[in-house]
Design an enzyme around this catalytic site. Sequence first.
Site, PDB file in Angstrom:
ATOM      1  N   GLU A 158      42.045  45.738  47.705  1.00  0.00           N
ATOM      2  CA  GLU A 158      43.004  46.598  48.390  1.00  0.00           C
ATOM      3  C   GLU A 158      42.394  47.715  49.242  1.00  0.00           C
ATOM      4  O   GLU A 158      42.585  47.780  50.451  1.00  0.00           O
ATOM      5  CB  GLU A 158      43.939  47.206  47.327  1.00  0.00           C
ATOM      6  CG  GLU A 158      44.877  48.275  47.824  1.00  0.00           C
ATOM      7  CD  GLU A 158      45.933  47.755  48.790  1.00  0.00           C
ATOM      8  OE1 GLU A 158      46.534  46.729  48.490  1.00  0.00           O
ATOM      9  OE2 GLU A 158      46.149  48.381  49.841  1.00  0.00           O
TER      10      GLU A 158
ATOM     11  N   ASP B 267      46.959  44.454  49.833  1.00  0.00           N
ATOM     12  CA  ASP B 267      47.248  43.311  48.957  1.00  0.00           C
ATOM     13  C   ASP B 267      48.682  42.821  49.137  1.00  0.00           C
ATOM     14  O   ASP B 267      48.934  41.724  49.628  1.00  0.00           O
ATOM     15  CB  ASP B 267      47.057  43.718  47.492  1.00  0.00           C
ATOM     16  CG  ASP B 267      45.584  43.711  47.096  1.00  0.00           C
ATOM     17  OD1 ASP B 267      44.786  43.106  47.819  1.00  0.00           O
ATOM     18  OD2 ASP B 267      45.254  44.305  46.066  1.00  0.00           O
TER      19      ASP B 267
ATOM     20  N   GLY C 155      56.596  59.225  64.820  1.00  0.00           N
ATOM     21  CA  GLY C 155      57.562  58.668  65.759  1.00  0.00           C
ATOM     22  C   GLY C 155      57.881  59.532  66.962  1.00  0.00           C
ATOM     23  O   GLY C 155      58.820  59.250  67.678  1.00  0.00           O
TER      24      GLY C 155
HETATM   25  N1  COA Z   1      39.350  26.347  36.923  1.00  0.00           N
HETATM   26  C1  COA Z   1      38.027  26.536  37.097  1.00  0.00           C
HETATM   27  N2  COA Z   1      37.516  27.482  37.886  1.00  0.00           N
HETATM   28  C2  COA Z   1      38.404  28.313  38.486  1.00  0.00           C
HETATM   29  C3  COA Z   1      39.787  28.170  38.344  1.00  0.00           C
HETATM   30  C4  COA Z   1      40.254  27.131  37.527  1.00  0.00           C
HETATM   31  N3  COA Z   1      41.549  26.935  37.326  1.00  0.00           N
HETATM   32  N4  COA Z   1      40.378  29.142  39.067  1.00  0.00           N
HETATM   33  C5  COA Z   1      39.406  29.844  39.644  1.00  0.00           C
HETATM   34  N5  COA Z   1      38.210  29.344  39.305  1.00  0.00           N
HETATM   35  C6  COA Z   1      36.898  29.809  39.733  1.00  0.00           C
HETATM   36  C7  COA Z   1      36.687  29.630  41.213  1.00  0.00           C
HETATM   37  O1  COA Z   1      36.377  28.306  41.506  1.00  0.00           O
HETATM   38  C8  COA Z   1      35.557  30.614  41.471  1.00  0.00           C
HETATM   39  O2  COA Z   1      34.326  30.005  41.074  1.00  0.00           O
HETATM   40  P1  COA Z   1      33.026  29.845  42.006  1.00  0.00           P
HETATM   41  O3  COA Z   1      32.823  31.165  42.674  1.00  0.00           O
HETATM   42  O4  COA Z   1      31.959  29.498  41.020  1.00  0.00           O
HETATM   43  O5  COA Z   1      33.275  28.783  42.963  1.00  0.00           O
HETATM   44  C9  COA Z   1      35.838  31.691  40.459  1.00  0.00           C
HETATM   45  O6  COA Z   1      36.785  31.175  39.532  1.00  0.00           O
HETATM   46  C10 COA Z   1      36.444  32.990  40.931  1.00  0.00           C
HETATM   47  O7  COA Z   1      36.826  33.011  42.221  1.00  0.00           O
HETATM   48  P2  COA Z   1      36.735  34.331  43.094  1.00  0.00           P
HETATM   49  O8  COA Z   1      37.832  34.249  44.063  1.00  0.00           O
HETATM   50  O9  COA Z   1      35.347  34.484  43.640  1.00  0.00           O
HETATM   51  O10 COA Z   1      37.034  35.545  42.070  1.00  0.00           O
HETATM   52  P3  COA Z   1      36.340  36.972  41.978  1.00  0.00           P
HETATM   53  O11 COA Z   1      36.953  37.626  40.796  1.00  0.00           O
HETATM   54  O12 COA Z   1      34.860  36.903  41.988  1.00  0.00           O
HETATM   55  O13 COA Z   1      36.802  37.717  43.324  1.00  0.00           O
HETATM   56  C11 COA Z   1      38.412  38.602  44.869  1.00  0.00           C
HETATM   57  C12 COA Z   1      38.075  38.266  43.424  1.00  0.00           C
HETATM   58  C13 COA Z   1      39.854  39.052  44.913  1.00  0.00           C
HETATM   59  C14 COA Z   1      37.513  39.718  45.369  1.00  0.00           C
HETATM   60  C15 COA Z   1      38.204  37.347  45.741  1.00  0.00           C
HETATM   61  O14 COA Z   1      38.932  36.295  45.179  1.00  0.00           O
HETATM   62  C16 COA Z   1      38.605  37.535  47.199  1.00  0.00           C
HETATM   63  O15 COA Z   1      37.907  38.153  47.992  1.00  0.00           O
HETATM   64  N6  COA Z   1      39.751  36.960  47.573  1.00  0.00           N
HETATM   65  C17 COA Z   1      40.230  36.985  48.938  1.00  0.00           C
HETATM   66  C18 COA Z   1      40.785  38.324  49.315  1.00  0.00           C
HETATM   67  C19 COA Z   1      41.852  38.798  48.364  1.00  0.00           C
HETATM   68  O16 COA Z   1      42.842  38.158  48.135  1.00  0.00           O
HETATM   69  N7  COA Z   1      41.637  40.018  47.867  1.00  0.00           N
HETATM   70  C20 COA Z   1      42.683  40.769  47.229  1.00  0.00           C
HETATM   71  C21 COA Z   1      42.877  40.468  45.854  1.00  0.00           C
HETATM   72  S1  COA Z   1      44.297  41.304  45.337  1.00  0.00           S
END
Ligand code: COA
Length: 480
Positions: free
Chosen positions: A191, A220, A299
């Site tokens: 966020e 978000d 505004g």
């Molecule tokens: N089964 C197995 N693995 C799963 C899964 C499932 N059902 N669901 C998720 N995973 C895994 C993913 O494959 C990923 O693994 P990998 O990195 O080894 O490929 C992992 O879980 C987590 O994914 P990720 O998105 O990297 O989570 P994170 O906690 O590290 O990052 C964020 C979180 C929000 C920073 C990131 O997802 C992001 O930048 N998202 C896009 C922007 C966004 O929406 N941000 C706002 C969030 S409110």
Amino acid sequence: MVTRKKAKRAKSKAAANKSARKVARLNMKNPAIKTPVRRNAPPRPSSKPWGEAGRALDGVRILDFTHVQSGPTCTQLLAYMGADVIKVERPGIGDVTRGQLRDVKDADSLYFTMLNGSKRSITIDSKHPKGREVLDRLVKACDVLVENFAPGALDRMGLTWEHIHKVNPRMIVASVKGFGPGPYEDCKVYENVAQCAGGSASTTGFRDGPPLVTGAQIGDSGTGLHLALGVVAALYQRNRTGRGQKVLCAMQDGVLNLARVKLRDQQRLGHGPLTEYSQYGEGVPFGRATPRAGNDSGGGQPGWILKCKGWESDPDAYVYFITQAPVWGAICDVIGKPEWKSDPDYATPPARLPRLRHIFDTIEQWTLTKTKFEVMEICNKLDIPVGPILSMKELAEEPSLRATGTVVEVDHPTRGAYLTVGNPIKLSDSPADVRRSPLLGEHTDEILRQVLDYSAPEIVEIKASGAITAPDKPVKAEAA
Ligand code: COA
């Protein structure tokens, strides 16, 4: 060979064409009728009472691969509008927010429950071969896949656009990412990072203080809202093209869209000072970029936050007061300064600009004698735009928000009743469907059976494979 069924269909099609031609002939004879006859005419207006003709997104099935806040906001809105949202979660862990900011021991947090209402939950390990098989079946059965993983995560699961599109050419793949294509596209974003990167933080706060983030989750929830619009537009286009498409909302773009008036001001700066900013009246020169403007109104009508009766003990005893030009006379009368109406230093908006600080100090002398609700009541009658600063406590207790379904109380089996925000978008023929959030994997069996058509022995096999069940030792959800 022409079957009886086919012949019957051809006969009824010919009859329909004949009657359409007849209507067209009649229409041509009647110059008052301008509507052309359409081949694929939409259905006739429903004769059912308003609100009883189903929901707007009935029949749309969503594979919800979202987590944290941005993606879940999007899918929750779609669920409120009637979509069948199937949230896919990691066995034993689920969406990380289930365990974040917990207020009730061992129960899903409000962070999770308030963003995942009206959905179903299935647990699938997307990295397990059997889990991938189940996921592919789900891809076939759904209309939209919504995800907000870090860049590349979906591909690493094998769910590339090419693969999804091959399995289900009608599938819409909607993603939230922190940034669009460019130098930062690989970054993970939360966020406040988005608020900073999208121009909100640099333009929020007071001139003499640091940049500020806002409480409203514009990065978000704001981006989730943008994505939901993209999804319904893509569904609409699919009616014509028959194929899905990718929908991408970058959080930076979403925030910039919401901060567009500040980009407007950036361009105005090239043509002179921003006269409605109080720094202009105070004689402080402008720099090269849109400055922070405190509580100035954006505004073009000067406004400020003023103290009200009780401010010493109540941190929310304030009111936003706008000195809108057309009601300037009424403002002068109500604050006891009728002479300002004809005083050349106060009578016109340009004359008032260098005196805004003094004007608001004077108005505040009046608001200090009233509660914020009294100010609202007095000013509303005179069309003076004011807004009380409402606390979350006041909003939670506000009966009119309960009556409209904007604040909804739902029951939950492990945490008890909680308040959530219902659908802020009111559709007159599609009442919002606001239900509690699902427990982790609550609908796994039901979805395998009813949606994916697995037989009982197949379900036993999937379970035995470990693709949908938690590992023996639950993995601890890490804090974000
Ligand atoms: N089964 C197995 N693995 C799963 C899964 C499932 N059902 N669901 C998720 N995973 C895994 C993913 O494959 C990923 O693994 P990998 O990195 O080894 O490929 C992992 O879980 C987590 O994914 P990720 O998105 O990297 O989570 P994170 O906690 O590290 O990052 C964020 C979180 C929000 C920073 C990131 O997802 C992001 O930048 N998202 C896009 C922007 C966004 O929406 N941000 C706002 C969030 S409110």
